[in-house]
Design an enzyme around this catalytic site. Sequence first.
Site, PDB file in Angstrom:
ATOM      1  N   SER A  95      -1.159 -11.831  15.707  1.00  0.00           N
ATOM      2  CA  SER A  95      -1.461 -10.908  16.800  1.00  0.00           C
ATOM      3  C   SER A  95      -2.971 -10.846  17.041  1.00  0.00           C
ATOM      4  O   SER A  95      -3.585 -11.853  17.382  1.00  0.00           O
ATOM      5  CB  SER A  95      -0.850  -9.539  16.507  1.00  0.00           C
ATOM      6  OG  SER A  95      -0.823  -8.734  17.666  1.00  0.00           O
ATOM      7  N   ASP A 219       9.575 -11.129  21.725  1.00  0.00           N
ATOM      8  CA  ASP A 219       8.309 -10.410  21.569  1.00  0.00           C
ATOM      9  C   ASP A 219       7.979  -9.636  22.843  1.00  0.00           C
ATOM     10  O   ASP A 219       7.833 -10.215  23.920  1.00  0.00           O
ATOM     11  CB  ASP A 219       7.193 -11.420  21.262  1.00  0.00           C
ATOM     12  CG  ASP A 219       5.904 -10.785  20.784  1.00  0.00           C
ATOM     13  OD1 ASP A 219       5.641  -9.621  21.148  1.00  0.00           O
ATOM     14  OD2 ASP A 219       5.156 -11.455  20.045  1.00  0.00           O
ATOM     15  N   HIS A 248       7.935  -9.179  17.985  1.00  0.00           N
ATOM     16  CA  HIS A 248       6.532  -9.418  17.643  1.00  0.00           C
ATOM     17  C   HIS A 248       6.351  -9.593  16.139  1.00  0.00           C
ATOM     18  O   HIS A 248       5.586 -10.443  15.694  1.00  0.00           O
ATOM     19  CB  HIS A 248       5.696  -8.243  18.151  1.00  0.00           C
ATOM     20  CG  HIS A 248       4.225  -8.479  18.087  1.00  0.00           C
ATOM     21  ND1 HIS A 248       3.598  -9.539  18.701  1.00  0.00           N
ATOM     22  CD2 HIS A 248       3.226  -7.762  17.476  1.00  0.00           C
ATOM     23  CE1 HIS A 248       2.294  -9.490  18.475  1.00  0.00           C
ATOM     24  NE2 HIS A 248       2.051  -8.420  17.742  1.00  0.00           N
TER      25      HIS A 248
END
Length: 267
Positions: A95, A219, A248
């Site tokens: 991320s 996601d 995610h």
Amino acid sequence: MAYITADDGVDVFVRDLGEGDPIVFLHGWPLNHRMFEYQFTDLLEEGFRCIGIDLRGYGESDKPYGDYSYDRFADDVRAVLDELDIHGATLAGFSMGGGTATRYMSRHDEAHVDRLALLAPASPVITEKPDFPDGLAESDVNPLIEGARTDRAKMNAEFAAMLFHTDQSDELLHWIWSLGMEAAGHATIASAETWRDADLRPDMDDITVPTKIYHGTHDEVTPIEITGEVLEDGIENAELIRFENSGHGLVTDETEKINEELADFAG
């Protein structure tokens, strides 16, 4: 465990375990290196050296007021890899850590890194730009920033619930929440503004090492269509690996698969 001092005097916390081929983990927002607990567990047993960095403002690192840009994070990573004298690493960024890894590879000429692993990366662009209309609207991201300003505990709980496609225990969600609460509020806000506004598309041209992009097809935080697919097209030697049962938080949704993929790639 150790603290390594960055060029501006900030102490960055590093957990360094094992003695094999090094994998360097960069965590996502608003967590810290402990999010990779189950990667460390398996990969250490597979004979890898696992290095987890708490980005400034997070976990056990110093939490100064000021710069939380991708440049600053990348420079902190360089200080760690220089001090540890790392060679031939796999740099694994999740991320926001994926955005940091992308900027690191460009800004520091791929120093110390032989392979790049981007996990559900907040890279290269998250929000709409004049020449990138497919990004998220800023209005989709700003509530997280406003929540960090007004009720960070509630925001962290709501964000934890957004991470996963598979069912997770209440205890695990609370643990994820607790990692977010270890961050400084000002760092949470400033770095969210960084990943909201960043445009790392020019950095992709500077990445030459083998690159794998691991991305959940469900996601909702960094949708695969605007991040993973763009990275695969923009990085010369990149391959996108789809995680069909992940949101995610693929390191938890499909722990066994991501650990196997990382071991195969880094070995």
